[in-house]
Write a protein that holds these residues in place. Structure first.
Motif: not given
Length: 367
Positions: A241-249
């Motif tokens: 989840x952190x990977x996806x959120x970091x890429x979205x940001x």
């Protein structure tokens, strides 16, 4: 506090050593080619400190800064988002097309364009995150390949039958009305020299990034996952989840890269829209150590070198010396920062060893 000041001092020393070393290498190159290092430096400084060139430096540094922050978000998570270039280019054309088609009140129009750019950039970078967590695809491979896909999509969209309109000999998107434009700010009161009005957007992004990373639970999880994904997973952090959120940001910030130029100067997207800023952002993020304040100085330095290089060609001095300087600065900074990191770690180990040695024998057992 004392330890923090020591780390800051070491970082500053490392940066200065990198600059001095880059200057020495550049001087050697200039001497070999028959040009005086001091004359070259004074020529660049005299040209770069003119009011219009200072404004140009700040304007270019604004886009560089946003690009570097987008990269730094990924770096803090130990992710290498090499696709910032495709993300901001795709965001720029779709945001420009949206801004040229809609009619909204002043203020709301600019905000809507910026939001569209952030959503497009976030979506394009989000694909990288989803591929990584679901299929195990390296973000380096997927993001750089998506750059080529974005180029193809842009070429398809920038067509007279789709989003493009013929503007003289150039093919552009429909111009954005005045309600969607952002006026420049005078560098000197009463002067015609102006900087992008969205320079404050870069300030907001930098402050927001710093607060997010250092003052929130999400920022702690981000840094923890970047240092050790397995340890973060064991402590209850959802790494995928952190990977996806970091890429979205990261993609959302990447979508902002061209907004100062689009809303403050060009007012449309064309084939002459600046490219390659995403790759420059990688170098600047490394030079600034992924710190918002460090990236400010790195972006200004890089922008000054690029802007001042214009005078070199006129002075019959090879402009390639600027590229050499930039490359050596980044390389030497990375080496210097690593040496400083190892030195700081050794100091910390020695301090802990001295503290443990000062504890009287049998104290631990008694405790």
């Amino acid at each position: 506090m004392r330890e923090r000041l020591n780390r800051l001092a070491l970082a500053v020393v490392a940066a200065l050593v990198a600059l001095v070393f880059a200057g020495l290498v550049t001087s050697v190159v200039l001497l070999i080619t028959g040009h005086g290092p001091w004359k070259t430096l004074t020529t660049m400084v005299d040209y770069g400190t003119q009011a219009n060139q200072i404004a140009a430096t700040i304007n270019q540094a604004t886009t560089y800064y946003l690009s570097a922050i987008a990269v730094a978000i990924g770096f803090r998570m130990n992710l290498f988002n090499i696709g910032v270039d495709g993300q901001y280019q795709l965001a720029a054309i779709l945001a420009a097309a949206f801004g040229g088609e809609v009619a909204l009140p002043n203020g709301l129009h600019q905000l809507a364009i910026v939001v569209v750019a952030m959503l497009v950039g976030s979506f394009w970078a989000g694909l990288v995150g989803v591929l990584k967590v679901t299929r195990g695809v390296s973000e380096v491979i997927s993001s750089i390949m998506l750059n080529f896909v974005a180029t193809g999509v842009i070429a398809y969209l920038l067509n007279a039958k789709r989003l493009g309109v013929l503007n003289g000999n150039d093919l552009t998107t429909k111009p954005i009305d005045g309600s969607g434009q952002v006026r420049g700010l005078p560098l000197i009161p009463g002067a015609d020299t102006k900087v992008f009005g969205l320079v404050f957007l870069a300030v907001v992004v930098g402050v927001g990034f710093q607060l997010l990373v250092t003052r929130t639970r999400f920022g702690f999880d981000l840094r923890a996952t970047g240092r050790s994904a397995s340890a973060a997973q064991a402590s209850g952090v959802n790494v995928k989840r952190m990977v996806v959120i970091a890429m979205l940001l990261s993609g959302a910030v990447a979508g902002l890269v061209n907004m100062p130029v689009l809303l403050g100067d060009a007012h449309n997207y064309s084939l002459s829209t600046p490219s390659g800023i995403g790759f420059t952002g990688i170098a600047i993020a490394l030079l600034g150590r992924n710190n918002p304040l460090g990236i400010v100085f790195a972006a200004l330095l890089w922008s000054f070198l690029d802007t001042s290089s214009n005078i070199l060609q006129i002075s019959n001095i090879p402009t390639s010396v600027v590229s050499i300087t930039e490359g050596v600065v980044v390389l030497s900074a990375v080496v210097a920062y690593e040496l400083v990191r190892r030195y700081a770690l050794r100091r910390q180990q020695n301090r802990v060893g001295r503290q443990l040695g000062a504890i009287p024998a049998g104290t631990e057992a008694a405790a």
